[in-house]
Design a protein around this motif. Structure first.
Motif, PDB file in Angstrom:
ATOM      1  N   ARG A   4       1.971  -6.334 -11.433  1.00 20.70           N
ATOM      2  CA  ARG A   4       0.642  -6.385 -10.860  1.00 20.70           C
ATOM      3  C   ARG A   4      -0.391  -6.559 -11.953  1.00 20.70           C
ATOM      4  O   ARG A   4      -0.163  -6.174 -13.104  1.00 20.70           O
ATOM      5  N   ASP A  51       5.628  -0.271  -4.125  1.00 18.27           N
ATOM      6  CA  ASP A  51       4.847  -0.947  -5.158  1.00 18.27           C
ATOM      7  C   ASP A  51       4.078   0.005  -6.056  1.00 18.27           C
ATOM      8  O   ASP A  51       3.841  -0.298  -7.229  1.00 18.27           O
ATOM      9  N   TYR A  52       3.662   1.144  -5.509  1.00 18.17           N
ATOM     10  CA  TYR A  52       2.790   2.031  -6.258  1.00 18.17           C
ATOM     11  C   TYR A  52       3.307   3.461  -6.380  1.00 18.17           C
ATOM     12  O   TYR A  52       2.647   4.304  -6.976  1.00 18.17           O
ATOM     13  N   PRO A 328      -2.347   1.979  -1.504  1.00 16.60           N
ATOM     14  CA  PRO A 328      -2.866   0.607  -1.486  1.00 16.60           C
ATOM     15  C   PRO A 328      -4.390   0.556  -1.520  1.00 16.60           C
ATOM     16  O   PRO A 328      -4.972  -0.348  -2.137  1.00 16.60           O
ATOM     17  N   GLY A 329      -5.055   1.544  -0.886  1.00 18.77           N
ATOM     18  CA  GLY A 329      -6.507   1.567  -0.911  1.00 18.77           C
ATOM     19  C   GLY A 329      -7.057   1.769  -2.303  1.00 18.77           C
ATOM     20  O   GLY A 329      -8.089   1.189  -2.672  1.00 18.77           O
ATOM     21  N   GLN A 332      -5.878  -1.505  -4.671  1.00 14.07           N
ATOM     22  CA  GLN A 332      -6.423  -2.827  -4.353  1.00 14.07           C
ATOM     23  C   GLN A 332      -7.641  -3.131  -5.216  1.00 14.07           C
ATOM     24  O   GLN A 332      -8.034  -4.291  -5.366  1.00 14.07           O
ATOM     25  N   HIS A 333      -8.229  -2.092  -5.815  1.00 16.34           N
ATOM     26  CA  HIS A 333      -9.386  -2.261  -6.696  1.00 16.34           C
ATOM     27  C   HIS A 333      -8.897  -2.455  -8.129  1.00 16.34           C
ATOM     28  O   HIS A 333      -8.228  -1.583  -8.682  1.00 16.34           O
ATOM     29  N   GLN A 334      -9.254  -3.555  -8.735  1.00 18.03           N
ATOM     30  CA  GLN A 334      -8.812  -3.841 -10.091  1.00 18.03           C
ATOM     31  C   GLN A 334      -9.813  -3.412 -11.154  1.00 18.03           C
ATOM     32  O   GLN A 334      -9.495  -3.417 -12.338  1.00 18.03           O
ATOM     33  N   ARG A 339     -12.628   1.634  -8.300  1.00 17.34           N
ATOM     34  CA  ARG A 339     -11.716   2.735  -7.985  1.00 17.34           C
ATOM     35  C   ARG A 339     -12.472   4.060  -7.933  1.00 17.34           C
ATOM     36  O   ARG A 339     -12.260   4.880  -7.047  1.00 17.34           O
ATOM     37  N   TRP A 342     -14.476   4.261  -4.761  1.00 16.30           N
ATOM     38  CA  TRP A 342     -13.575   4.504  -3.630  1.00 16.30           C
ATOM     39  C   TRP A 342     -13.176   5.973  -3.572  1.00 16.30           C
ATOM     40  O   TRP A 342     -13.231   6.602  -2.520  1.00 16.30           O
ATOM     41  N   THR A 398      -8.896   3.414   4.533  1.00 14.73           N
ATOM     42  CA  THR A 398      -7.799   2.732   3.842  1.00 14.73           C
ATOM     43  C   THR A 398      -6.833   3.720   3.260  1.00 14.73           C
ATOM     44  O   THR A 398      -7.161   4.861   3.032  1.00 14.73           O
TER      45      THR A 398
END
Length: 398
Positions: A4, A51-52, A328-329, A332-334, A339, A342, A398
């Protein structure tokens, strides 16, 4: 394993410098793992985000259960923590817990690390002993030994007293961690929640994450989310109360409740863990909230009021399934600023939800926001988000 994009700061610069290189770094970067005792992980944990997320087996029988899960076909990130820091104190001469006997027969550190890989662990964890406040020789010994590890599939566990995060000790801690050439799993020790030990602890942890690349927070609670929002490399959240915080080696766990302990249960809307008996009492005369995590499917949150291993394992699964659904919530912030926004919005909404729940059940003050939650809701963002803050209600979807 992890391809990722890495996060960026407020300027858009890629934060590729935040982690060490190699197999272990690739395996755990940008993940929040579940850490639990083997006896509570009876089945393959299919509620962990592929994935996380990931799994850490901790303490007695961790080695045997790692082998069983690997043979069963579990394909997620899998780590084995001997948890020597629970019982043994590090010294300058012996920072790690190693088997007794002739080094020719597997008693050296490399043999211990390699055995974990051969049992199916994705990366190996050092069997580090606990470092009390002020034990500089032991802390330096961990650093020196880590520098001598000539492999890239190792995570160095650094279990320390929360006192090392105080202003007078943090400079030395920072200097030592910077010189460890492997990912670091930092475990903070103290009675109750270590981050409550002194008011500035959450801020000092954020400072450390910005100053030292490749550090993850080990054996923690929802602070794992705060860590990943502020440049931390990874985290491991304990599924049950005894593995969410680290009681210093040689000390008996202190408790505000001398009577039998029930499972701790994550209340999703409140971002808090509450004991099952507390929830049963709070909702004795009213309808408790339902949980719609992948493991509960609408179960009422007072369903974990029992002390059997079966119910405790179910509570652990609920806890991990709940926060895994939030991953994922977060990821999803890069950009770190996004982040942080959020996470702060979720925390603010959770603080407000405490008051709303007290009103609903007509019990003023029954649910009190934990100090760390209030701190996360109030502290300013360290990086600038790319868009104005949206409402807490919107963020919590999310």
């Amino acid at each position: 394993m992890n391809d990722r994009p890495v996060p960026t700061d407020h300027s858009g610069q890629t934060l590729a410098h935040i982690g060490r290189q190699g197999k272990a770094a690739s395996a755990v970067a940008e993940r929040i793992l579940m850490l639990d005792r083997p006896r509570f992980v009876k089945e393959v944990p299919d509620y962990l985000d592929p994935d996380y997320g990931g799994l850490v087996l901790c303490g007695d029988n961790a080695a045997a259960r790692t082998l069983e899960l690997a043979k069963s076909g579990y394909s997620g990130v899998l780590l084995e923590d001997a948890a020597a820091y629970e019982k043994e104190i590090a010294t300058g001469e012996a920072p790690f817990a190693l088997p007794d006997g002739d080094l020719l027969f597997g008693g050296d550190l490399d043999s211990v690390l390699q055995a974990q890989i051969e049992r199916g662990a994705t990366a190996a964890l050092t069997p580090t002993r606990y470092v009390p406040a002020g034990a500089s020789d032991a802390l330096k010994a961990i650093m020196v030994a880590a520098q001598a590890i000539d492999r890239d599939d190792v995570i160095v566990v650094v279990p320390i007293s929360i006192a090392w995060l105080r202003r007078e000790s943090r400079a030395q801690l920072t200097a030592v961690l910077k010189r460890i050439p492997h990912p670091v799993a930092l475990a903070l020790g103290g009675q109750y929640d270590p981050l409550k030990a002194f008011a500035a602890a959450p801020e000092h942890l954020r400072d450390l994450l910005q100053e030292v690349p490749g550090v993850g927070l080990w054996r923690t609670d929802l602070a794992g989310f705060d860590v990943l929002a502020h440049g931390g490399f990874f985290a491991a959240i304990g599924a049950g109360g005894s593995v969410r915080h680290l009681v210093p080696a040689g000390e008996r766990p202190e408790s505000s409740k001398p009577f039998p302990h029930y499972p701790s249960v994550l209340v999703p809307e409140l971002l808090r863990y509450s004991a099952a008996d507390f929830l049963a009492d709070a909702y004795a005369n009213t309808t408790p909230p339902r949980c719609y995590c992948p493991r509960c499917g609408g179960t009422f949150l007072d369903a974990f009021y029992d002390r059997t291993d079966v119910i405790r394992a179910a509570a652990h699964a609920h806890n991990a399934a709940t926060w895994n659904s939030w991953l994922p919530g977060l990821f999803q912030h890069q950009r770190l600023g996004d982040r942080q926004q959020w996470w702060r919005n979720r925390c603010k909404a959770a603080v407000d939800a405490h008051l709303a729940e007290n009103v609903r059940i007509e019990q003023p003050g029954r649910f009190k926001p934990p100090p760390a939650l209030k701190k996360w809701a109030d502290l300013p963002l360290r990086d600038t988000p790319t868009a104005p803050a949206s409402s807490g209600a919107e963020q919590t979807t999310t």
